[in-house]
Design a protein around this motif. Structure first.
Motif, mmCIF file in Angstrom:
data_model
loop_
_atom_site.group_PDB
_atom_site.id
_atom_site.type_symbol
_atom_site.label_atom_id
_atom_site.label_comp_id
_atom_site.label_asym_id
_atom_site.label_seq_id
_atom_site.Cartn_x
_atom_site.Cartn_y
_atom_site.Cartn_z
ATOM 1 N N PRO A 132 0.723 -1.457 0.020
ATOM 2 C CA PRO A 132 -0.116 0.001 -0.091
ATOM 3 C C PRO A 132 0.828 1.201 0.057
ATOM 4 O O PRO A 132 0.358 2.292 -0.560
ATOM 5 N N MET A 133 2.049 1.183 0.460
ATOM 6 C CA MET A 133 2.697 2.516 0.781
ATOM 7 C C MET A 133 4.166 2.317 0.027
ATOM 8 O O MET A 133 4.756 1.458 0.441
ATOM 9 N N LEU A 134 4.541 3.231 -0.688
ATOM 10 C CA LEU A 134 6.132 3.468 -1.208
ATOM 11 C C LEU A 134 6.521 4.577 -0.564
ATOM 12 O O LEU A 134 6.568 5.603 -0.789
ATOM 13 N N ALA A 135 7.041 4.234 0.632
ATOM 14 C CA ALA A 135 7.719 5.268 1.491
ATOM 15 C C ALA A 135 9.424 5.470 0.947
ATOM 16 O O ALA A 135 9.400 6.527 0.005
ATOM 17 N N THR A 136 10.118 4.974 1.624
ATOM 18 C CA THR A 136 11.517 5.362 1.256
ATOM 19 C C THR A 136 12.009 4.605 -0.120
ATOM 20 O O THR A 136 13.112 4.841 -0.602
ATOM 21 N N HIS A 191 10.228 9.775 10.864
ATOM 22 C CA HIS A 191 10.037 8.431 11.360
ATOM 23 C C HIS A 191 9.898 7.495 9.916
ATOM 24 O O HIS A 191 9.509 6.444 10.035
ATOM 25 N N GLY A 192 9.922 8.272 8.739
ATOM 26 C CA GLY A 192 9.584 7.377 7.662
ATOM 27 C C GLY A 192 8.145 7.387 7.114
ATOM 28 O O GLY A 192 7.898 6.477 6.369
ATOM 29 N N TYR A 193 7.440 7.996 7.922
ATOM 30 C CA TYR A 193 5.984 7.971 7.536
ATOM 31 C C TYR A 193 5.761 9.029 6.424
ATOM 32 O O TYR A 193 6.287 9.942 6.478
ATOM 33 N N ILE A 194 4.717 8.405 5.477
ATOM 34 C CA ILE A 194 4.254 9.444 4.486
ATOM 35 C C ILE A 194 3.542 10.353 4.854
ATOM 36 O O ILE A 194 2.457 10.314 5.758
ATOM 37 N N VAL A 195 3.873 11.853 4.403
ATOM 38 C CA VAL A 195 3.000 12.765 4.971
ATOM 39 C C VAL A 195 2.110 13.432 3.784
ATOM 40 O O VAL A 195 2.948 13.731 2.765
ATOM 41 N N LEU A 198 -1.660 7.843 5.343
ATOM 42 C CA LEU A 198 -2.664 7.347 6.184
ATOM 43 C C LEU A 198 -2.184 6.736 7.225
ATOM 44 O O LEU A 198 -2.896 6.025 7.945
ATOM 45 N N GLY A 199 -1.114 6.962 7.878
ATOM 46 C CA GLY A 199 -0.473 6.176 9.077
ATOM 47 C C GLY A 199 0.214 4.900 8.514
ATOM 48 O O GLY A 199 0.545 4.674 7.451
ATOM 49 N N ASP A 200 0.164 3.957 9.480
ATOM 50 C CA ASP A 200 0.746 2.517 9.374
ATOM 51 C C ASP A 200 -0.287 1.749 8.706
ATOM 52 O O ASP A 200 -1.275 1.431 9.350
ATOM 53 N N ALA A 201 -0.137 1.316 7.326
ATOM 54 C CA ALA A 201 -1.062 0.629 6.552
ATOM 55 C C ALA A 201 -1.219 -1.020 7.285
ATOM 56 O O ALA A 201 -2.395 -1.334 7.120
ATOM 57 N N GLY A 202 -0.382 -1.463 7.657
ATOM 58 C CA GLY A 202 -0.366 -2.891 7.949
ATOM 59 C C GLY A 202 -1.081 -2.840 9.408
ATOM 60 O O GLY A 202 -2.198 -3.569 9.579
ATOM 61 N N ASP A 203 -0.817 -1.704 10.172
ATOM 62 C CA ASP A 203 -1.660 -1.656 11.618
ATOM 63 C C ASP A 203 -2.941 -1.437 11.458
ATOM 64 O O ASP A 203 -3.955 -1.797 12.040
HETATM 65 N N1 URA Z 1 4.505 2.218 5.960
HETATM 66 C C1 URA Z 1 3.169 2.806 6.424
HETATM 67 O O1 URA Z 1 2.603 1.764 6.363
HETATM 68 N N2 URA Z 1 3.308 3.907 6.447
HETATM 69 C C2 URA Z 1 3.854 5.066 6.009
HETATM 70 O O2 URA Z 1 3.621 6.072 5.958
HETATM 71 C C3 URA Z 1 5.106 4.550 5.549
HETATM 72 C C4 URA Z 1 5.477 3.316 5.631
#
Ligand code: URA
Length: 209
Positions: A132-136, A191-195, A198-203
């Protein structure tokens, strides 16, 4: 360089808004991710090859098209990628599903593969890698390495939200892999979260913290 396709279909954008909303609970989040994955699968399969056939209608013979039967593989990056698989299978039910699991090395912080299970005929398949997320971009990069190492030649990467940093990393490392997203966000935080993300997709998918 790999191209970036932003799926701006109104239904995708509408549903993505509720996926982002922190008030959206686990059940609804999961359903929305599933629905958006289906809509994205519709867009990402636009270039599927077709064969010409003749079909007998009740009136006459029609020149028509059928899918040429190119084999597809869907590969979620564990664990959040799993949330997108069923939605894609809704449209491509015959696709095989592989899995790639990565952990973060505690010293180098680099993602390392711990689990890779792919369809046997990797070399003959086109792959859609999903997360779901392409962060780093670190996980996607290593997952694509894992696919290529085992013979995959044609890979598309599909995610809900990408950060510019991740897109750049992927385009640099894998210029043959096109990137399909629902939104390109602003940046990564410390912290490597996308701004805004949507927060932590897995959680949010699995109701964990
Ligand atoms: N993984 C996530 O689940 N959310 C982010 O914002 C970045 C990485």
């Amino acid at each position: 360089m790999g191209k970036v396709y932003v799926f701006d279909h109104p239904l995708i954008q509408h549903k993505l808004t509720y996926i982002r909303d922190k008030k959206t609970g686990t059940k609804e989040f999961r359903e929305l991710v599933d629905e958006v994955a289906t809509l994205m699968a519709f867009e990402i399969t636009r270039d599927m090859p077709l064969d010409d056939v003749d079909v007998e209608t009740p009136v006459t013979t029609a020149k028509a098209k059928v899918l040429s039967g190119k084999k597809l593989g869907i590969v979620p990056i564990l664990r959040a990628g799993i949330g997108m698989v069923d939605g894609i299978l809704t449209l491509i039910p015959a696709a095989k599903v592989g899995h790639i699991g990565l952990y973060r090395d505690p010293e180098t912080l680099q993602p390392i593969e711990y689990y890779v299970k792919l369809p046997a005929d990797v070399e003959e398949r086109d792959f859609i890698l999903v997360d779901p997320m392409l962060a780093t971009g670190g996980s996607a990069l290593v997952a694509i390495n894992a696919l290529k190492k085992r013979g995959a030649k044609n890979i598309k990467f599909m995610c809900l939200i990408a950060a510019p940093e991740g897109v750049e990393v992927l385009q640099e490392a894998h210029p043959d892999v096109d990137i399909y997203i629902a939104a390109l966000d602003e940046k990564l935080d410390d912290h490597g979260y996308i701004v805004p993300g949507l927060g932590d997709a897995g959680d949010r998918l699995f109701g964990t913290k």
